[in-house]
Design a protein around this motif. Structure first.
Motif, PDB file in Angstrom:
ATOM      1  N   ASP A 166       0.883  -1.170   0.000  1.00 12.26           N
ATOM      2  CA  ASP A 166       0.000   0.000   0.000  1.00 12.26           C
ATOM      3  C   ASP A 166       0.918   1.217   0.000  1.00 12.26           C
ATOM      4  O   ASP A 166       2.054   1.105  -0.455  1.00 12.26           O
ATOM      5  CB  ASP A 166      -0.907  -0.058   1.242  1.00 12.26           C
ATOM      6  N   ARG A 177      -0.844  -6.769 -12.474  1.00  8.69           N
ATOM      7  CA  ARG A 177      -1.098  -6.192 -11.163  1.00  8.69           C
ATOM      8  C   ARG A 177      -0.679  -4.723 -11.073  1.00  8.69           C
ATOM      9  O   ARG A 177      -1.293  -3.922 -10.393  1.00  8.69           O
ATOM     10  CB  ARG A 177      -0.394  -7.000 -10.051  1.00  8.69           C
ATOM     11  N   THR A 191      -5.239  -1.308 -10.262  1.00  7.67           N
ATOM     12  CA  THR A 191      -6.109  -0.344  -9.576  1.00  7.67           C
ATOM     13  C   THR A 191      -6.556   0.732 -10.554  1.00  7.67           C
ATOM     14  O   THR A 191      -7.740   1.053 -10.668  1.00  7.67           O
ATOM     15  CB  THR A 191      -5.362   0.301  -8.387  1.00  7.67           C
ATOM     16  N   GLY A 214       1.396   8.989  -7.891  1.00  7.35           N
ATOM     17  CA  GLY A 214       2.164   7.819  -7.449  1.00  7.35           C
ATOM     18  C   GLY A 214       1.807   6.627  -8.320  1.00  7.35           C
ATOM     19  O   GLY A 214       1.467   6.791  -9.496  1.00  7.35           O
ATOM     20  N   ASN A 215       1.841   5.415  -7.727  1.00  9.45           N
ATOM     21  CA  ASN A 215       1.540   4.202  -8.515  1.00  9.45           C
ATOM     22  C   ASN A 215       0.210   4.309  -9.244  1.00  9.45           C
ATOM     23  O   ASN A 215       0.140   4.205 -10.468  1.00  9.45           O
ATOM     24  CB  ASN A 215       1.428   2.980  -7.575  1.00  9.45           C
ATOM     25  N   ALA A 216      -0.856   4.495  -8.467  1.00  6.26           N
ATOM     26  CA  ALA A 216      -2.196   4.483  -9.054  1.00  6.26           C
ATOM     27  C   ALA A 216      -2.391   5.663 -10.010  1.00  6.26           C
ATOM     28  O   ALA A 216      -2.902   5.492 -11.117  1.00  6.26           O
ATOM     29  CB  ALA A 216      -3.238   4.502  -7.934  1.00  6.26           C
ATOM     30  N   SER A 239      -0.273  16.206  -9.295  1.00  4.78           N
ATOM     31  CA  SER A 239       0.406  16.661  -8.080  1.00  4.78           C
ATOM     32  C   SER A 239       1.015  15.488  -7.337  1.00  4.78           C
ATOM     33  O   SER A 239       0.667  14.326  -7.563  1.00  4.78           O
ATOM     34  CB  SER A 239      -0.583  17.377  -7.152  1.00  4.78           C
ATOM     35  N   ASP A 240       1.956  15.830  -6.440  1.00  3.55           N
ATOM     36  CA  ASP A 240       2.425  14.866  -5.453  1.00  3.55           C
ATOM     37  C   ASP A 240       2.602  15.645  -4.163  1.00  3.55           C
ATOM     38  O   ASP A 240       2.162  16.800  -4.071  1.00  3.55           O
ATOM     39  CB  ASP A 240       3.691  14.129  -5.928  1.00  3.55           C
ATOM     40  N   SER A 241       3.238  15.020  -3.156  1.00  2.00           N
ATOM     41  CA  SER A 241       3.306  15.718  -1.872  1.00  2.00           C
ATOM     42  C   SER A 241       4.130  17.009  -1.978  1.00  2.00           C
ATOM     43  O   SER A 241       3.963  17.921  -1.189  1.00  2.00           O
ATOM     44  CB  SER A 241       3.885  14.796  -0.803  1.00  2.00           C
ATOM     45  N   LYS A 274       9.010  12.094 -13.085  1.00  2.90           N
ATOM     46  CA  LYS A 274       8.715  11.814 -11.668  1.00  2.90           C
ATOM     47  C   LYS A 274       9.654  10.718 -11.136  1.00  2.90           C
ATOM     48  O   LYS A 274      10.178  10.811 -10.027  1.00  2.90           O
ATOM     49  CB  LYS A 274       7.241  11.404 -11.529  1.00  2.90           C
ATOM     50  N   HIS A 287      -2.242  23.027  -4.293  1.00  2.00           N
ATOM     51  CA  HIS A 287      -2.895  21.715  -4.243  1.00  2.00           C
ATOM     52  C   HIS A 287      -4.405  21.857  -4.347  1.00  2.00           C
ATOM     53  O   HIS A 287      -5.073  21.046  -4.983  1.00  2.00           O
ATOM     54  CB  HIS A 287      -2.503  20.979  -2.962  1.00  2.00           C
ATOM     55  N   ALA A 322      -5.905  10.555  -6.006  1.00  4.08           N
ATOM     56  CA  ALA A 322      -5.121   9.311  -5.908  1.00  4.08           C
ATOM     57  C   ALA A 322      -3.998   9.477  -4.886  1.00  4.08           C
ATOM     58  O   ALA A 322      -2.909   8.943  -5.055  1.00  4.08           O
ATOM     59  CB  ALA A 322      -4.560   8.941  -7.279  1.00  4.08           C
ATOM     60  N   ALA A 323      -4.279  10.265  -3.826  1.00  9.21           N
ATOM     61  CA  ALA A 323      -3.237  10.467  -2.791  1.00  9.21           C
ATOM     62  C   ALA A 323      -3.694   9.810  -1.486  1.00  9.21           C
ATOM     63  O   ALA A 323      -3.778   8.582  -1.427  1.00  9.21           O
ATOM     64  CB  ALA A 323      -2.961  11.954  -2.628  1.00  9.21           C
ATOM     65  N   LEU A 327      -9.483   6.967  -6.843  1.00 12.19           N
ATOM     66  CA  LEU A 327      -8.496   5.879  -6.785  1.00 12.19           C
ATOM     67  C   LEU A 327      -7.941   5.739  -5.373  1.00 12.19           C
ATOM     68  O   LEU A 327      -7.557   4.659  -4.948  1.00 12.19           O
ATOM     69  CB  LEU A 327      -7.366   6.147  -7.774  1.00 12.19           C
ATOM     70  N   ALA A 328      -7.884   6.852  -4.641  1.00 13.23           N
ATOM     71  CA  ALA A 328      -7.394   6.799  -3.252  1.00 13.23           C
ATOM     72  C   ALA A 328      -8.471   6.211  -2.363  1.00 13.23           C
ATOM     73  O   ALA A 328      -9.652   6.205  -2.711  1.00 13.23           O
ATOM     74  CB  ALA A 328      -7.032   8.192  -2.771  1.00 13.23           C
ATOM     75  N   ASN A 329      -8.067   5.739  -1.209  1.00 12.37           N
ATOM     76  CA  ASN A 329      -9.022   5.260  -0.219  1.00 12.37           C
ATOM     77  C   ASN A 329      -9.471   6.433   0.642  1.00 12.37           C
ATOM     78  O   ASN A 329      -8.631   7.151   1.179  1.00 12.37           O
ATOM     79  CB  ASN A 329      -8.365   4.210   0.674  1.00 12.37           C
TER      80      ASN A 329
END
Ligand code: NAD
Length: 414
Positions: A145, A185, A189, A217-219, A240-242, A261, A278, A292-293, A314-316
């Motif tokens: 994860d 795999r 997602t 990121g991945n997703a 975006s990312d962090s 990236k 952001h 997706a973050a 996509l994020a939880n």
């Protein structure tokens, strides 16, 4: 991350679905709490010779429909409540996707960005020593994860096999192909999410011309790369990312942005991009927005300003309950996390099946089976929206909770 308690959010979602389904109070209580929780400390030898104690968790939230399944996160702000919330969402996610699994989640409170590879390996192996007796292909199957990856899964699998003294690749999923991983795999997602966007576009009769991704990121990266294949195009105009959020109304080449990236560690300074905040990224006028973050990105403070036609989670847990209502009232088509991000666990399930009989499928077959599962799940949720006249997350919860409650009843638990 935890200023908004994700577990309270998850519990309120279960309660709301249970009320709509007229579930009795015992069933409701059962579904509002994890069935099993393990909290433990893991002593790890660091490179400088010191020993550091990390706090670790594994939660098997519900295993009525099958063994618990869910990722392990390495995060400096990890708490038991974040893990409980994420474990709960895994239960409804596997039920919505209609795969024979329950839900779980685990984590270690640590900062992988500040650790060497050897320290990461030590944490991974120590984690497995802490939970080995409680996991297994028929009990609980972890996966990667946030800030964990396939290499970490191999170290964990190797430690587990050493402890149980036999070959057991199916104890963890999302492994590299060489050690019992599955084709398809890496992008599962995102593929599942973009597949649901395809179905939404057909339903809404819109063409997805522009999209933005929060969390490259991945997703997020895979979703950007798959737009062309699954939707026949669409311009990625912000990501975006962090560290930064970038924008270019003419669109980025997803492949080049992924390369940038991976090379620099951030989307920042990508040629031709302009830095935006952001929050600006979330409120851009795009056809599809992919959160997706991490959790709680769309809140009562910004939901009113969202202009996307489709939000594909996509994020939880990216949307708070207040924001859910606002987005619903604004007529935004939200594809909730337990549906939109179910592709990952669906292909992880395919991996377990293949590991169990030690025979591996071609990539096309994986894609085809994933597409079928997610397309069916998307339309089942749409039917529930129409039938119950509720917002999409609640409708998806109703589908998931009903399936789990039914099995709890059949088993005679309640
Ligand atoms: P990842 O660590 O590869 O990517 C997360 C990205 O989000 C990173 O690029 C990070 O820099 C960025 N990010 C962090 N905070 C941010 C912020 N405040 N604003 C913008 N970007 C920020 O993780 P991932 O595997 O891509 O997972 C992303 C989300 O999708 C998580 O919520 C995860 O639980 C969920 N998810 C992932 C999978 C999977 O198969 N990878 C499956 C289901 C759900």
């Amino acid at each position: 991350m935890e200023s908004y308690n994700s577990f309270k959010v998850a519990q309120s979602q279960v309660l709301e679905a249970a009320k709509l389904l007229n579930l009795d109070s015992a069933t409701c209580d059962l579904l509002m709490w994890p069935q099993r929780e393990f909290t433990f400390t893991i002593p790890v030898k660091m490179d400088n010779g010191s020993v550091k104690i990390f706090h670790a968790y594994r939660i098997q939230y519900n295993y009525a429909r099958g063994p618990a399944k869910g990722g392990i996160r390495f995060h400096p702000e990890e708490t038991i409540d974040t893990i409980r919330a994420l474990a709960s969402w895994m239960v409804w996610k596997t039920a919505v996707a209609d795969i024979p699994l329950g839900g779980g989640k685990g984590g270690v409170r640590c900062d992988p960005k500040k650790m060497s590879e050897r320290e990461l390996e030590n944490v991974s192996r120590a984690y497995i020593r802490g939970v080995a007796q409680h996991i297994g292909i028929d009990k609980d199957i972890p996966a990667p994860d946030v800030y964990t990856n396939p290499q970490i899964m191999v170290w964990m699998m190797d430690e587990y096999e050493t402890i149980v003294n036999n070959h057991n690749p199916g104890v963890l999923t999302d492994k590299p192909l060489q050690v019992g991983g599955t084709e398809g795999r890496r992008d599962a997602t995102a593929r599942g999410g973009v597949t649901t966007v395809r179905e939404a576009c057909k339903l809404l009769k819109i063409e997805p011309k522009t999209f933005a991704i929060q969390g490259f990121g991945n997703a997020g990266q895979r979703a950007a790369l798959l737009h062309e294949e699954i939707l026949g195009g669409g311009k990625l105009i912000a990501a975006s990312d962090s560290r930064a959020a970038i924008y270019n109304p003419k669109g980025f080449d997803p492949k080049e942005l992924v390369t940038h990236k991976l090379k620099t560690g951030s989307v920042k300074d990508f040629p031709g991009s302009e830095i935006i905040s952001h929050d600006e990224l979330l409120t851009l006028n795009v056809d599809v927005l992919y959160p997706a973050a991490l959790e709680n990105s769309l809140t009562a403070d910004n939901a009113d300003k969202i202009k996307a036609k489709i939000v594909c989670e996509l994020a939880n847990g990216p949307t708070t309950p207040e924001a859910d209502i606002i987005l619903y009232q604004k007529g935004i088509h939200v594809i909730p996390d337990i549906l939109a991000s179910a592709g990952g666990v669906t292909v992880s399930y395919f991996e377990m099946v293949q590991d169990k009989y030690s025979y591996f499928w071609e990539e096309e077959l994986i894609h085809e089976r994933l597409d079928k599962k997610l397309t069916k799940a998307y339309h089942t949720v749409q039917d529930a929206i129409k039938e119950k006249k509720v917002h999409p997350r609640l409708a998806a919860m109703v589908v998931g909770v009903a399936r789990v409650a039914e099995v709890c009843k059949l088993r005679g638990w309640v």
